[in-house]
Scaffold this active site. Structure first.
Site, short mmCIF file in Angstrom:
data_model
loop_
_atom_site.label_atom_id
_atom_site.label_comp_id
_atom_site.label_asym_id
_atom_site.label_seq_id
_atom_site.Cartn_x
_atom_site.Cartn_y
_atom_site.Cartn_z
N MET A 145 0.64 -1.02 0.06
CA MET A 145 -0.05 0.13 0.00
C MET A 145 0.73 1.24 0.15
O MET A 145 1.71 0.96 0.69
CB MET A 145 -0.83 -0.15 1.37
CG MET A 145 -2.24 -1.02 1.60
SD MET A 145 -2.89 -0.58 3.04
CE MET A 145 -4.12 -1.34 2.82
N HIS A 152 -8.73 7.46 -0.97
CA HIS A 152 -9.25 6.14 -0.59
C HIS A 152 -7.88 4.51 -0.75
O HIS A 152 -7.74 4.43 -1.92
CB HIS A 152 -10.47 5.55 -2.09
CG HIS A 152 -11.22 4.72 -1.66
ND1 HIS A 152 -12.54 4.49 -1.90
CD2 HIS A 152 -10.94 2.71 -1.00
CE1 HIS A 152 -13.54 3.47 -1.67
NE2 HIS A 152 -12.65 2.55 -0.86
N LEU A 153 -8.00 4.27 0.37
CA LEU A 153 -7.00 3.15 0.46
C LEU A 153 -7.16 1.96 -0.37
O LEU A 153 -8.29 1.77 -0.43
CB LEU A 153 -6.45 3.24 1.75
CG LEU A 153 -7.25 2.08 2.54
CD1 LEU A 153 -7.26 1.06 2.15
CD2 LEU A 153 -6.58 2.36 3.71
N HIS A 154 -5.64 1.63 -0.88
CA HIS A 154 -6.73 0.51 -1.86
C HIS A 154 -4.76 -0.49 -1.58
O HIS A 154 -4.27 -0.11 -1.45
CB HIS A 154 -6.33 0.09 -3.13
CG HIS A 154 -5.34 1.85 -3.70
ND1 HIS A 154 -6.05 2.86 -3.59
CD2 HIS A 154 -4.31 1.65 -4.48
CE1 HIS A 154 -4.86 3.77 -3.79
NE2 HIS A 154 -4.18 2.45 -4.67
N LEU A 155 -4.54 -1.88 -1.41
CA LEU A 155 -3.90 -3.12 -1.51
C LEU A 155 -3.60 -3.26 -3.48
O LEU A 155 -4.16 -3.61 -3.71
CB LEU A 155 -4.28 -4.06 -0.62
CG LEU A 155 -3.68 -5.37 0.10
CD1 LEU A 155 -1.61 -4.22 0.83
CD2 LEU A 155 -3.90 -6.09 0.65
#
Ligand SMILES: [Zn+2]
Length: 162
Positions: A107, A120-123
């Protein structure tokens, strides 16, 4: 890691500044029901898996919570657990479909860390093969994704839903 995941974001940021993209394309994709167009390959209870439209390698996906949050601490209970469970499924899907030598999982939180979508967090999860980054250096701007996105979509959707 910034170097690894940054190539596509310049194109994305250009499209955002040109007004061709919604403010948050994850939230936009969630709200729309056409998963084939938005490239959502799997919808879980609290998070989902979406193809990276500008992949670094074939199979490059992002695992994303439904909630529009920028920090791990703001995720709703269970969302992070499910993201790691989805990472497990993605790992299996990569192994059965792409036979990679390795896998990157990570991330970028915040603009300073290289996040392309800041709010908007995302992996990121992507399969890796010996020599793919060397190839990248040699060909400069050329990304290593010989497979068409629609092919990747079909393969991963099948692998993740069965
Ligand atoms: Zn969002």
């Amino acid at each position: 890691m910034d170097h690894l995941w940054s190539p596509w974001r310049y194109q994305y940021m250009e499209e955002v500044s040109a007004g061709n993209q919604p403010e948050c394309f994850f939230c936009d994709a969630i709200a729309r029901t056409d998963d084939e167009t938005t490239l959502i390959v799997f919808r879980g209870a609290k998070s989902f898996v979406i193809l990276n439209r500008f992949p670094y390698t074939s199979g490059h996906v992002m695992i994303v919570p439904y909630g529009h949050v920028a920090e791990l601490g703001l995720c709703e209970p269970g969302a992070l657990d499910e993201m790691m469970q989805l990472a497990q499924r993605v790992e299996r899907a990569f192994q059965s479909n792409y036979k990679p030598d390795g896998m990157n999982l990570g991330m970028n939180l915040g603009r300073a860390a290289g996040a392309g979508v800041v709010g908007h967090l995302h992996l990121h999860a992507l399969p890796r093969w010996f020599g793919d980054s060397n190839f990248m250096t040699v060909t400069a701007e050329t990304r290593v994704h010989p497979e068409d996105l629609s092919v990747t979509y079909t393969r991963l959707r099948k692998a993740l839903t069965t």
